[in-house]
Write an enzyme that holds these catalytic residues in place. Structure first.
Site, PDB file in Angstrom:
ATOM      1  CB  SER A 115      -0.832  -0.021   1.281  1.00  0.00           C
ATOM      2  OG  SER A 115      -1.447   1.236   1.499  1.00  0.00           O
TER       3      SER A 115
ATOM      4  CE1 TYR B  63      -4.086  -2.416   5.425  1.00  0.00           C
ATOM      5  CE2 TYR B  63      -3.390  -0.150   5.026  1.00  0.00           C
ATOM      6  CZ  TYR B  63      -3.791  -1.388   4.538  1.00  0.00           C
ATOM      7  OH  TYR B  63      -3.874  -1.598   3.184  1.00  0.00           O
TER       8      TYR B  63
HETATM    9  N1  LIG Z   1      -8.711  -0.538  -0.818  1.00  0.00           N
HETATM   10  C1  LIG Z   1      -7.672   0.241  -0.658  1.00  0.00           C
HETATM   11  O1  LIG Z   1      -7.791   1.475  -0.609  1.00  0.00           O
HETATM   12  C2  LIG Z   1      -6.296  -0.383  -0.562  1.00  0.00           C
HETATM   13  C3  LIG Z   1      -5.186   0.453  -0.724  1.00  0.00           C
HETATM   14  C4  LIG Z   1      -3.920  -0.089  -0.637  1.00  0.00           C
HETATM   15  C5  LIG Z   1      -3.749  -1.444  -0.402  1.00  0.00           C
HETATM   16  N2  LIG Z   1      -4.840  -2.244  -0.238  1.00  0.00           N
HETATM   17  C6  LIG Z   1      -4.598  -3.677   0.016  1.00  0.00           C
HETATM   18  O2  LIG Z   1      -5.182  -4.423  -1.030  1.00  0.00           O
HETATM   19  C7  LIG Z   1      -5.497  -5.733  -0.571  1.00  0.00           C
HETATM   20  C8  LIG Z   1      -6.895  -6.100  -1.040  1.00  0.00           C
HETATM   21  O3  LIG Z   1      -7.825  -5.191  -0.492  1.00  0.00           O
HETATM   22  P1  LIG Z   1      -9.102  -4.677  -1.297  1.00  0.00           P
HETATM   23  O4  LIG Z   1      -8.972  -3.212  -1.427  1.00  0.00           O
HETATM   24  O5  LIG Z   1      -9.332  -5.489  -2.506  1.00  0.00           O
HETATM   25  O6  LIG Z   1     -10.230  -4.917  -0.172  1.00  0.00           O
HETATM   26  P2  LIG Z   1     -11.452  -5.952  -0.074  1.00  0.00           P
HETATM   27  O7  LIG Z   1     -12.382  -5.734  -1.202  1.00  0.00           O
HETATM   28  O8  LIG Z   1     -11.952  -5.784   1.325  1.00  0.00           O
HETATM   29  O9  LIG Z   1     -10.758  -7.376  -0.255  1.00  0.00           O
HETATM   30  C9  LIG Z   1      -9.987  -7.950   0.757  1.00  0.00           C
HETATM   31  C10 LIG Z   1      -9.948  -9.444   0.533  1.00  0.00           C
HETATM   32  O10 LIG Z   1      -9.135 -10.045   1.547  1.00  0.00           O
HETATM   33  C11 LIG Z   1      -9.864 -11.136   2.082  1.00  0.00           C
HETATM   34  N3  LIG Z   1      -9.424 -11.555   3.410  1.00  0.00           N
HETATM   35  C12 LIG Z   1      -9.423 -10.875   4.576  1.00  0.00           C
HETATM   36  N4  LIG Z   1      -8.964 -11.661   5.556  1.00  0.00           N
HETATM   37  C13 LIG Z   1      -8.672 -12.868   5.004  1.00  0.00           C
HETATM   38  C14 LIG Z   1      -8.169 -14.106   5.481  1.00  0.00           C
HETATM   39  N5  LIG Z   1      -7.890 -14.290   6.775  1.00  0.00           N
HETATM   40  N6  LIG Z   1      -7.968 -15.121   4.602  1.00  0.00           N
HETATM   41  C15 LIG Z   1      -8.262 -14.974   3.298  1.00  0.00           C
HETATM   42  N7  LIG Z   1      -8.779 -13.838   2.782  1.00  0.00           N
HETATM   43  C16 LIG Z   1      -8.971 -12.816   3.630  1.00  0.00           C
HETATM   44  C17 LIG Z   1     -11.314 -10.680   2.063  1.00  0.00           C
HETATM   45  O11 LIG Z   1     -12.180 -11.784   2.250  1.00  0.00           O
HETATM   46  P3  LIG Z   1     -13.630 -11.635   2.924  1.00  0.00           P
HETATM   47  O12 LIG Z   1     -14.547 -11.148   1.845  1.00  0.00           O
HETATM   48  O13 LIG Z   1     -13.956 -13.007   3.394  1.00  0.00           O
HETATM   49  O14 LIG Z   1     -13.509 -10.635   4.051  1.00  0.00           O
HETATM   50  C18 LIG Z   1     -11.337 -10.098   0.655  1.00  0.00           C
HETATM   51  O15 LIG Z   1     -11.433 -11.115  -0.293  1.00  0.00           O
HETATM   52  C19 LIG Z   1      -5.316  -5.709   0.946  1.00  0.00           C
HETATM   53  O16 LIG Z   1      -4.087  -6.324   1.289  1.00  0.00           O
HETATM   54  C20 LIG Z   1      -5.260  -4.214   1.282  1.00  0.00           C
HETATM   55  O17 LIG Z   1      -4.490  -3.963   2.431  1.00  0.00           O
HETATM   56  C21 LIG Z   1      -6.103  -1.747  -0.328  1.00  0.00           C
END
Ligand SMILES: NC(=O)c1ccc[n+]([C@@H]2O[C@H](COP(=O)([O-])OP(=O)(O)OC[C@H]3O[C@@H](n4cnc5c(N)ncnc54)[C@H](OP(=O)(O)O)[C@@H]3O)[C@@H](O)[C@H]2O)c1
Length: 281
Positions: A143, A156
């Protein structure tokens, strides 16, 4: 004589939504034999339907990054069906929200279990496969918060700094075996991430000394969400990185993260702190 086309095999975590979902579809649409994993396969409907409609080589497997057995089962399925793993995308993660004084150590440990130890656990099991193949790419989703500290999400941020340090070190260790380690640093995205954030219990109670600044941060995030980057941009970036024979180590996705990293590079620590305090707290 029939020519055998070798498809690259990709394993992705956290594919129920957001980056994982979009990356699974993008890779499968571009010829990768894709194993899209998620901890709760009841959330797989939309991905399964799209994949079936487009006749994609995409299989959905259960994988909870906090559950050793579940990781082992998923990797064994991939090994038995595809015989190799060319790409591992460590994407699963969530955000813990709350000022540090309001966080319990258990909340912080849980945050590390998923965002950091989850990455380590899968990576440890995939490396021997890639080492024997003498090739592979590990893509770790960090991130902008893997390079810059933010108030209200210190736990985080710490997990993402840890992912960055781990990835950077692993890159040197695995390079002699033909294995690449790439870090992706997205800015604010339009995904379920903010809806899925865990709010620390203490910060929801009346009387927290941090409720006002936390409110302000929440409002800023809501504003940023309006102009947030699409997770398909991250998926496209990952595809581009995987098509590059000599990829860089880090890729940023989103104007917000580009701007803040540039400011951090160009301003003094004092100027940068002033800018952050004015705009964020
Ligand atoms: N969104 C942002 O602004 C942003 C910015 C920078 C980096 N990121 C990073 O991008 C990555 C993906 O996030 P996203 O934005 O796509 O958010 P998201 O839509 O909330 O997706 C997160 C995914 O991680 C899964 N997850 C959480 N805990 C888990 C576990 N114990 N085992 C397996 N899967 C698990 C969730 O599953 P469930 O549906 O079961 O909860 C979901 O599939 C993360 O690492 C986040 O830190 C996000």
């Amino acid at each position: 004589m029939a020519i055998m086309v070798m498809h690259q095999v990709a394993l992705i975590t956290g594919c129920s939504s957001g980056i994982g979902y979009e990356t699974a579809l993008t890779l499968a649409r571009n010829g990768f034999q894709t194993f899209a994993t998620m901890r709760d396969t009841k959330k797989s409907n939309s991905l399964a339907k799209t994949s079936e409609k487009e006749k994609l080589a995409l299989k959905i497997l259960e994988l909870d990054v906090n559950d050793d057995k579940s990781i082992e089962n998923a990797i064994n399925r991939v090994k038995s069906e595809a015989k190799r793993i060319d790409v591992l995308i460590n994407n699963a993660g969530y955000g813990l929200v709350g000022f540090f004084e309001d966080l319990t150590l258990d909340e912080i440990r849980n945050q590390f279990e998923t965002n950091f130890f989850g990455v380590l656990n899968i990576t440890k099991k995939v490396i021997p496969i890639m080492r024997l193949q003498k090739s592979g790419t590990i893509v770790n989703i960090s991130s902008g918060a893997g390079q810059v500290g933010f108030p209200g999400i210190s736990a985080y941020v710490s997990t993402k700094f840890a992912v960055e340090g781990f990835s950077e070190s692993l890159m040197y260790e695995l390079s002699p075996f033909g294995i690449k380690v790439i870090i992706i640093e997205p800015g604010v995205l339009k995904t379920n991430f903010f809806r899925n954030c865990v709010i620390s219990e203490e910060s929801t109670k009346n009387g927290s000394p941090y409720s006002r600044p936390l409110d302000k941060i929440q409002k800023n995030i809501d504003l940023m969400q309006e102009h947030a980057t699409s997770p398909t941009d991250v998926a496209k970036m990952i595809l581009q990185v995987l098509s590059n024979d000599e990829p860089k180590q880090r890729y940023i996705v989103g104007n917000d993260v580009a701007m803040i990293l540039e400011a951090k590079r160009n301003l003094s620590d004092i100027e940068f702190k002033k800018m952050m305090m004015q705009n964020i707290i």
